[in-house]
Design a protein around this motif. Structure first.
Motif, PDB file in Angstrom:
ATOM      1  N   TYR A  45       0.816  -1.222   0.000  1.00  0.00           N
ATOM      2  CA  TYR A  45       0.000   0.000   0.000  1.00  0.00           C
ATOM      3  C   TYR A  45       0.847   1.267   0.000  1.00  0.00           C
ATOM      4  O   TYR A  45       0.319   2.363  -0.129  1.00  0.00           O
ATOM      5  N   GLN A  46       2.175   1.134   0.127  1.00  0.00           N
ATOM      6  CA  GLN A  46       3.039   2.305   0.105  1.00  0.00           C
ATOM      7  C   GLN A  46       3.686   2.551  -1.244  1.00  0.00           C
ATOM      8  O   GLN A  46       4.060   3.675  -1.555  1.00  0.00           O
ATOM      9  N   ALA A  47       3.843   1.490  -2.044  1.00  0.00           N
ATOM     10  CA  ALA A  47       4.451   1.663  -3.363  1.00  0.00           C
ATOM     11  C   ALA A  47       3.570   2.561  -4.211  1.00  0.00           C
ATOM     12  O   ALA A  47       2.341   2.586  -4.046  1.00  0.00           O
ATOM     13  N   PRO A  48       4.170   3.313  -5.135  1.00  0.00           N
ATOM     14  CA  PRO A  48       3.367   4.213  -5.981  1.00  0.00           C
ATOM     15  C   PRO A  48       2.273   3.461  -6.712  1.00  0.00           C
ATOM     16  O   PRO A  48       2.510   2.415  -7.308  1.00  0.00           O
ATOM     17  N   ALA A  49       1.066   3.980  -6.645  1.00  0.00           N
ATOM     18  CA  ALA A  49      -0.049   3.362  -7.363  1.00  0.00           C
ATOM     19  C   ALA A  49       0.039   3.712  -8.840  1.00  0.00           C
ATOM     20  O   ALA A  49       0.839   4.540  -9.262  1.00  0.00           O
ATOM     21  N   LEU A  50      -0.807   3.055  -9.629  1.00  0.00           N
ATOM     22  CA  LEU A  50      -0.876   3.298 -11.067  1.00  0.00           C
ATOM     23  C   LEU A  50       0.489   3.118 -11.724  1.00  0.00           C
ATOM     24  O   LEU A  50       0.908   3.903 -12.563  1.00  0.00           O
ATOM     25  N   ALA A  51       1.185   2.033 -11.332  1.00  0.00           N
ATOM     26  CA  ALA A  51       2.518   1.804 -11.874  1.00  0.00           C
ATOM     27  C   ALA A  51       2.512   0.944 -13.120  1.00  0.00           C
ATOM     28  O   ALA A  51       3.541   0.712 -13.715  1.00  0.00           O
TER      29      ALA A  51
END
Length: 262
Positions: free
Chosen positions: A185-191
């Motif tokens: 949940y911390q990694a950049p979304a929409l990757a």
């Protein structure tokens, strides 16, 4: 049948304190009250989700144990598994397709190949992934997700989040990076690449619209040299100098693809 809804699956990749996770938690408890009896707010949502949906098998027992679980997990009659009397061959029917698994020796010897065959059989309908928490053991924990939910989550959250805890069986080993479950949940979304591509097209459209006054200037410049081909590099220098370099590069590349300059 045990398949997650969109809210329940998407909650895996949201911040634990978000409204989305609270909604997903309430949904899980309402749908599976017996399975989650005794689980409270102190438990991580991932723990609840896995307790309801994971399929745990001993991979040394081979594909047969996973196929038995799938018959129970998927909607009734959706997948049919037929084993011969000697338990050395199993025929599986799914969505009008058929495949056979042959186990002349120990089942675990062909487990990896059998998983690839099973994924091909389930294509366009379900995605099969392994829960991962930084190590592997004799027991593997599988998750079966409807393909439409997986695709939606990939576009919404991106693979950077999803692949932290959900991996294909082929990527389990070797892994040389420390495990950090919070990255789900911390990694950049929409990757994932489709949203990035869409964003690039929108950005190019904005650049094209903002460059109309500059293009009018260039048209006057071009009439003076009407018999000469349009140079993309000269246009970039003489006309697009007021834009940021990365904006000019993207716009020029777009014009080159449209044969508006050479």
């Amino acid at each position: 049948m045990r398949l997650p809804t969109w809210d329940q699956f998407s909650g895996l990749f949201e911040h634990p304190g978000s409204d989305a996770v609270r909604k997903a938690r309430a949904s899980l408890k309402a749908d599976y009250p017996e399975e989650l009896d005794g689980y409270g707010d102190e438990h991580d949502y991932l723990d609840l989700f896995r307790h309801v949906f994971e399929i745990v098998i001993d991979w040394r027992q081979g594909m047969s144990s996973l196929l038995e679980c799938l018959e129970e997990w998927l909607p009734p009659g959706e997948i049919q598994v037929e084993a011969d009397d000697d338990d050395e061959r199993t025929t599986v029917h799914f969505a009008g397709r058929t495949c056979e698994f042959h186990w002349p020796g120990f089942h675990h010897e062909t487990f990896g190949e059998d998983l690839t065959t099973l994924e091909a059989l389930l294509r366009d309908a379900y995605v099969l992934r392994v829960f991962y928490e930084g190590g592997v053991s004799d027991s593997w924990e599988f998750l079966v997700v409807p393909a439409n939910l997986w695709t939606r989550a990939e576009k919404h959250h991106g693979l950077a989040r999803m692949s932290v805890i959900l991996k294909s069986h082929e990527s389990i080993l070797p892994l040389d990076e420390p495990f950090d479950g919070s990255l789900r949940y911390q990694a950049p979304a929409l990757a994932s690449s489709p949203p990035r591509r869409l964003g690039l097209l929108v950005f190019l459209g904005v650049c094209a619209a903002s460059s109309i006054p500059l293009m009018n200037i260039y048209n006057s410049y071009n009439r003076v040299k009407a018999n000469q081909p349009i140079s993309c590099e000269r246009m970039k220098i003489n006309v697009l100098g007021k834009l940021k370099p990365e904006q000019a590069d993207m716009l020029i590349e777009n014009m080159r693809e449209r044969s508006q300059c050479i």
